[in-house]
Design a protein around this motif. Structure first.
Motif, mmCIF file in Angstrom:
data_model
loop_
_atom_site.group_PDB
_atom_site.id
_atom_site.type_symbol
_atom_site.label_atom_id
_atom_site.label_comp_id
_atom_site.label_asym_id
_atom_site.label_seq_id
_atom_site.Cartn_x
_atom_site.Cartn_y
_atom_site.Cartn_z
ATOM 1 N N THR A 123 0.423 -1.566 0.374
ATOM 2 C CA THR A 123 -0.042 0.136 -0.101
ATOM 3 C C THR A 123 1.014 1.047 0.303
ATOM 4 N N GLU A 124 2.437 1.249 -0.057
ATOM 5 C CA GLU A 124 2.947 2.532 0.387
ATOM 6 C C GLU A 124 2.827 3.592 -1.488
ATOM 7 N N ILE A 125 2.874 5.160 -1.275
ATOM 8 C CA ILE A 125 3.348 5.246 -2.029
ATOM 9 C C ILE A 125 4.391 4.964 -3.231
ATOM 10 N N SER A 126 3.957 4.340 -4.439
ATOM 11 C CA SER A 126 5.207 4.487 -5.329
ATOM 12 C C SER A 126 5.332 5.253 -6.047
ATOM 13 N N PRO A 127 6.669 5.632 -6.545
ATOM 14 C CA PRO A 127 6.412 6.827 -7.522
ATOM 15 C C PRO A 127 6.472 6.107 -9.353
ATOM 16 N N LEU A 128 6.001 7.403 -10.492
ATOM 17 C CA LEU A 128 5.731 6.852 -11.465
ATOM 18 C C LEU A 128 6.923 6.053 -12.025
ATOM 19 N N HIS A 164 14.113 8.051 -9.411
ATOM 20 C CA HIS A 164 13.308 9.064 -8.423
ATOM 21 C C HIS A 164 14.675 8.795 -7.489
ATOM 22 N N ASP A 165 14.374 10.087 -6.838
ATOM 23 C CA ASP A 165 15.444 10.713 -5.209
ATOM 24 C C ASP A 165 14.962 9.374 -4.064
ATOM 25 N N GLU A 166 15.838 8.922 -3.566
ATOM 26 C CA GLU A 166 15.370 8.202 -2.470
ATOM 27 C C GLU A 166 15.477 8.466 -1.316
ATOM 28 N N ASN A 167 16.088 10.011 -1.152
ATOM 29 C CA ASN A 167 14.974 9.999 -0.710
ATOM 30 C C ASN A 167 14.012 11.487 -0.053
ATOM 31 N N ASP A 168 13.901 10.630 -1.369
ATOM 32 C CA ASP A 168 12.400 11.989 -1.815
ATOM 33 C C ASP A 168 11.138 11.110 -0.283
ATOM 34 N N LYS A 205 9.776 7.370 0.077
ATOM 35 C CA LYS A 205 10.618 6.235 0.619
ATOM 36 C C LYS A 205 10.892 4.698 1.204
ATOM 37 N N ASP A 206 9.351 4.305 1.099
ATOM 38 C CA ASP A 206 9.059 3.360 2.237
ATOM 39 C C ASP A 206 9.821 2.604 0.830
ATOM 40 N N ALA A 207 8.343 3.289 -0.165
ATOM 41 C CA ALA A 207 8.123 1.953 -1.792
ATOM 42 C C ALA A 207 9.591 1.541 -1.701
ATOM 43 N N LEU A 208 10.701 2.909 -2.331
ATOM 44 C CA LEU A 208 11.957 2.465 -2.925
ATOM 45 C C LEU A 208 12.579 1.726 -2.019
ATOM 46 N N GLY A 229 13.766 -0.829 -4.202
ATOM 47 C CA GLY A 229 14.842 -1.104 -4.691
ATOM 48 C C GLY A 229 14.747 0.515 -6.045
ATOM 49 N N MET A 230 15.970 0.943 -6.429
ATOM 50 C CA MET A 230 16.039 1.961 -7.921
ATOM 51 C C MET A 230 14.182 2.326 -8.645
ATOM 52 N N VAL A 231 13.755 3.324 -9.356
ATOM 53 C CA VAL A 231 13.061 2.993 -9.935
ATOM 54 C C VAL A 231 13.528 4.188 -10.610
ATOM 55 N N ALA A 232 13.029 4.395 -12.315
ATOM 56 C CA ALA A 232 13.443 5.241 -12.965
ATOM 57 C C ALA A 232 12.530 5.990 -13.103
ATOM 58 N N SER A 233 13.151 7.329 -13.574
ATOM 59 C CA SER A 233 12.266 8.297 -13.645
ATOM 60 C C SER A 233 11.970 8.974 -15.168
ATOM 61 N N ASN A 234 12.852 8.827 -16.005
ATOM 62 C CA ASN A 234 13.048 9.690 -16.888
ATOM 63 C C ASN A 234 14.135 8.747 -17.863
ATOM 64 N N TYR A 235 13.777 8.460 -18.920
ATOM 65 C CA TYR A 235 14.238 8.276 -20.296
ATOM 66 C C TYR A 235 14.088 9.312 -21.527
#
Lengths: 396, 549
Positions: free
Chosen positions: A123-128, B279-283, B287-290, B294-300
């Motif tokens: 349920t965490e908010i995850s980035p897109l 995506h910034d890990e410190n956002d 935070k919880d999801a990252l 782990g790392m999640v791409a934000s832009n190509y």
């Protein structure tokens, strides 16, 4: 209190309100005339609670949107929650038109099962990820969910129709199939019960297994009956797995998902059997008398109307908006990805439903069975295609 | 052409079930819509004569009736549905995962899914959606759509345009909603009429018969949406021609310019920079999801310049003139001159060049005796270091791995993991010394080499994968989709409601009503318009009597 906790509190509130509203809808059983304009007191309370619950869920949706910066429809938890909300909205709209309290007694529990099922996913908010960063995310996904929610009402009403109309005095193919549908609902409840119980105990067992050339780990939150294929248990003092998941189970974390499925079936079966032991008759037969005041024709009509209203909405969201977005993001509007194919299958199925009904005169039970199968296809696309077939849409 | 004359004097075309004018059932044709022995009339196409049900002798007639049957149409839909499902059991050939050891479909399906996979492959189900039989199925659905629509639309349109309010008693009493009132006054009839008008019914009267009608246009919904679908199918045919659709893929390294395929060398694209962001890990929000995922791409993103080539003489080295300079991101393709460039793939950190130095094997400080640079895109065969050393490049593996037999090979042609076999010629030895050098490997050919090669420096670049295409069929798909939506909404969200009222000379009144859907709404309408009158509410004869389920 920050926005996110407001958001999750609002969702809890909505859930509780739906639950209470269900009981009030249940209390309308004693209202004899089902199509009487003057509604009983409990019916009024029930629909008011439902609307407040819906508003609470709207608060959840908006606050989550603000705090994450994107529409909360980007993963399984968010999508399923929204689907539950769409189902409630579909119910409220139909209630406004037909004033049928009884519908609530069935629609709300189905919506609640979907919302509870949703909260079993992270349920965490995850980035897109980049492919999801588009306004089409909420245009496409919300329209699909709305269409599926309205089509979901046809399932609810079709189920009511069958419970009412199938002759329960003798055992037949129809009573068996109807009971299987009830049993499947129990398996969903089983999934919610067992996952919640072990989550509450903070159960964890870690496995290591080879994936291609590299090693991977997976965390089980339920005792392992089926280990991942080629996996070894790392955590100590937990139940040893009974067997390994066969290799032909594909996709990420196939072992864990298979294990969860086994647990859901076991728990669902146990709950179902206990229920049968207490009732001493089929679940369908138990509910049947509650529906005796309903007019079968009216149920049949509502079932058809919700398909008639939901079908264009689903086409718009699931095929047209989906294609536009796919063209922008991937450079092709149609690519035979499993999710796309199953959206087409859903569309073809309801197209067949409409043709059978309009031109071949499939009313009543036949059409109700079709509505059940149709919703089955929608749920298949949502659950199996995302979790098992895995393609471009596996975001959970 | 033979015709049928009804008792009311109207001449109907052959095959008519209910007289076009008065609605009286035409006796010999009742089997066509299955009205025999039933209380209620089948009102599906208002009992009009349809070609498919009238002429069934010649081959053309039979083909026509076959495709105009809804039963056949539904079967075709169901077959297409089942076929589509089958195509998702295992991945289609184009979706075989990139990281699979062997992507050859002849091997992949059997090795991954065993016997079932082998059967799947041998039946050609791995390319199901482009198979001849799947396309045939879709084409048959198209044929069925056209014939079905024509067969019904033409007669229905005629019948509904010239409706006669004066209906035969047997037509009225065999409607699903029907009532008889023993006596009704003219005032009551006027009240009903006024109420009907208020509810936006169109009213037509003739000889004491009244027809109130609304929402007739919803009857055309199905035909409109079928036209939309036919346009979509035509668009799909257009798209299969090169005039309407082109799709190419091009890999461009940073700093390089590539010709855009499919344009006869007219356009070039330069990759100025490829940007990969996460995506910034410190956002706080994520935070919880990252921490879990782990790392999640934000832009190509690829910063490109598109050039148009000017050649004064064909075959001449072109002069490149910039057309557009822009950034392409996922979900933000670049369009120019009718073409699209779409961010579709990337490869980070390929090696552009590697610099090696020579030192004595025994020298612990690895003092350089000379160095040379290999351009990995276009490696030179020989390097003369000038101080007596000469190095020959014997083997180059751009993407080194050991194959199943333990023999060095290159997995791809991209310099992602380069490895080299060098021969080093020096002044103090006639025979060259052989060295194997790669990332993290440095193997002496004989174990007795006097000189050793070491990686001194390297340069890297990213590569961007761009889809390059045009799709001129899109407007047709768009028009088809819009027409489909209009049709389906027209047909589904509105209903065609008709109410017939006949006040007889003796003061009694009959009322009948029909709708193509939402009987509940029609009943509500009738309830409202007859309020405060003695006119009896219609009874639902289906609810009471037969039920065809």
């Amino acid at each position: 209190m920050d926005l996110l906790s407001i958001s999750s509190t609002a969702l809890y509130t909505a859930f509780i309100l739906y639950l209470i509203a269900t009981f009030f809808f249940g209390a309308t059983i004693k209202d004899k005339q089902t199509d009487n304009k003057k509604k009983g007191f409990s019916g009024k309370i029930a629909i008011t609670l439902t609307i407040i619950g819906f508003l609470a869920q709207l608060v959840y949706f908006i606050t989550r949107w603000i705090s994450s910066g994107h529409a909360p429809v980007s993963n399984m938890f968010e999508f399923l929650t929204f689907l539950g909300m769409a189902l409630v909205l579909g119910f409220i709209i139909l209630y406004a038109y037909y004033k049928l309290s009884f519908l609530g007694l069935f629609a709300l529990p189905i919506a609640m099962i979907i919302i509870a099922y949703a909260s079993m996913f992270p349920t965490e908010i995850s980035p897109l990820v980049p492919s999801l960063q588009s306004h089409w995310l909420y245009i496409h996904v919300t329209t699909v969910a709305l269409g599926q929610g309205i089509l979901g009402i046809s399932f609810v009403v079709g189920l009511m129709y069958l419970i009412k109309e199938v002759d329960q005095t003798v055992r037949s193919k129809e009573t068996t199939w109807l009971e299987i549908v009830m049993y499947i609902l129990f398996v969903f409840i089983g999934f919610i019960v067992i996952t919640t119980s072990f989550n509450f105990m903070n159960y964890n067992a870690t496995f290591e297994y080879g994936q291609g050339s590299s090693a991977a780990t997976t965390d089980y939150h339920l005792p392992a009956i089926a280990a991942p294929n080629g996996g070894t248990l790392v955590t100590e003092d937990v139940m040893k797995p009974w067997f390994e998941t066969p290799a032909w189970f594909q996709g990420e974390d196939a072992g864990r998902k298979f294990n969860t499925l086994i647990w859901s079936v076991i728990t669902g079966t146990v709950i179902y059997l206990i229920t049968r032991l207490i009732l001493r008759k089929r679940v369908g037969a138990t509910i049947q008398p509650l529906l005796k005041n309903m007019k079968a024709d009216l149920l049949d009509e509502i079932e058809y109307r919700s398909v008639a209203i939901g079908f264009p909405v689903f086409t718009l969201g699931g095929l047209i908006f989906a294609s536009i977005w796919a063209e922008i993001a991937w450079g092709r509007f149609w690519g035979w990805d499993p999710k796309e194919v199953w959206a087409l299958v859903t569309w073809l199925f309801f197209a067949a439903y409409l043709h059978l009904r309009l031109s071949r005169g499939w009313h009543g039970k036949k059409s109700a069975w079709l509505a059940l199968v149709g919703f089955g296809i929608i749920m298949f696309n949502l659950i199996v295609v995302n979790l098992v077939l895995a393609g471009l849409h596996s975001y959970a | 052409m033979k015709q049928i004359k009804c008792d009311c004097g109207h001449v109907n075309p052959l095959g008519t079930v209910l007289c076009e004018s008065c609605g009286k059932p035409i006796e010999e044709n009742q089997h066509i819509d299955g009205n025999e022995g039933k209380k209620l009339l089948n009102m599906r196409y208002d009992g009009t004569a349809r070609r498919s049900k009238t002429y069934t002798k010649s081959v053309v007639d039979r083909i026509w009736s076959f495709f105009s049957s809804v039963k056949v149409g539904v079967w075709l839909i169901v077959l297409a549905l089942i076929a589509s499902m089958i195509g998702t059991i295992f991945p289609q050939e184009m979706y075989i995962p990139a990281n699979t050891p062997n992507r050859d479909p002849a091997v992949f399906y059997e090795s991954q899914y065993g016997v079932l996979g082998l059967i799947y492959y041998q039946l050609g189900l791995h390319n199901l959606y482009s198979s001849w039989w799947y396309l045939l199925l879709i084409a048959l659905i198209g044929v069925s759509l056209v014939i079905c629509s024509l067969d019904r639309f033409v007669p229905l349109f005629r019948a509904l345009r010239h409706q006669n309010p004066k209906k035969h008693q047997s037509f009225l009493s065999r409607q699903r909603l029907y009532s008889e009132t023993e006596s009704a006054t003219d005032e009551e009839l006027e009240t009903v009429k006024k109420q009907l008008k208020k509810r936006r019914y169109n009213i037509k009267e003739k000889d004491g018969y009244l027809l109130a009608e609304k929402g007739r246009f919803s009857r055309w919904g199905p035909y409109v949406n079928h036209i939309g679908l036919i346009i979509i199918l035509i668009a799909a045919i257009l798209r299969s021609t090169p005039l309407f659709f082109m799709n190419e893929y091009v890999w461009v390294r940073e700093g390089e310019t590539e010709v855009l395929p499919g344009t006869n060398g007219e356009y070039y694209v330069e990759n100025k920079d490829f940007i990969f962001e996460t995506h910034d890990e410190n956002d706080e929000r994520f935070k919880d999801a990252l921490s879990k995922e782990g790392m999640v791409a934000s832009n190509y993103q690829t910063d490109v310049v598109v050039y148009k080539a000017n050649r004064s003489i064909p075959g001449e080295e072109p002069e490149l003139e910039p057309v557009v300079e822009d950034s392409i991101q996922m979900n933000k393709p670049l369009s120019f001159d009718g073409y699209d460039l779409i961010q579709s793939g990337y490869q980070l950190n390929e090696f552009s060049s590697m610099t090696f130095k020579i030192h004595e094997t025994s020298d612990a400080d690895e003092k350089s005796l000379g160095s040379f640079t290999v351009d990995l895109r276009n490696p030179q065969p020989e390097f003369d270091l000038g101080n007596g050393f000469k190095v020959v490049l014997d083997q180059f593996y751009p993407d080194y791995y050991l194959d199943d037999n333990g023999i060095p090979a290159s997995e791809t042609n991209f310099p992602r993991n380069p490895a080299f076999v060098f021969s080093v010629y020096s002044e103090d030895s006639e025979k060259p010394e052989v060295s194997f050098v790669g990332i993290g490997r440095n193997i002496d050919g004989t174990g007795e080499n006097k000189y050793k090669l070491g990686i001194e420096d390297f340069e890297m670049h990213d590569v961007s994968g761009l889809t390059f295409k045009y799709d001129r069929s899109l407007p047709f798909f768009g028009i088809g989709a819009v027409i489909f939506m209009i049709g389906v909404i027209q047909g589904m969200y509105w209903q065609h409601r008709r109410i017939w009222i006949h006040k007889r000379k003796d003061g009694s009144l009959v009322m009948a009503a029909h709708t193509n859907k939402n009987w509940f709404g029609l009943k509500k309408d009738i309830e409202t318009v007859t309020e405060n009158t003695n006119i009896k509410m219609v009874e639902d004869q289906q609810e009471l009597g037969e039920k065809d389920n």
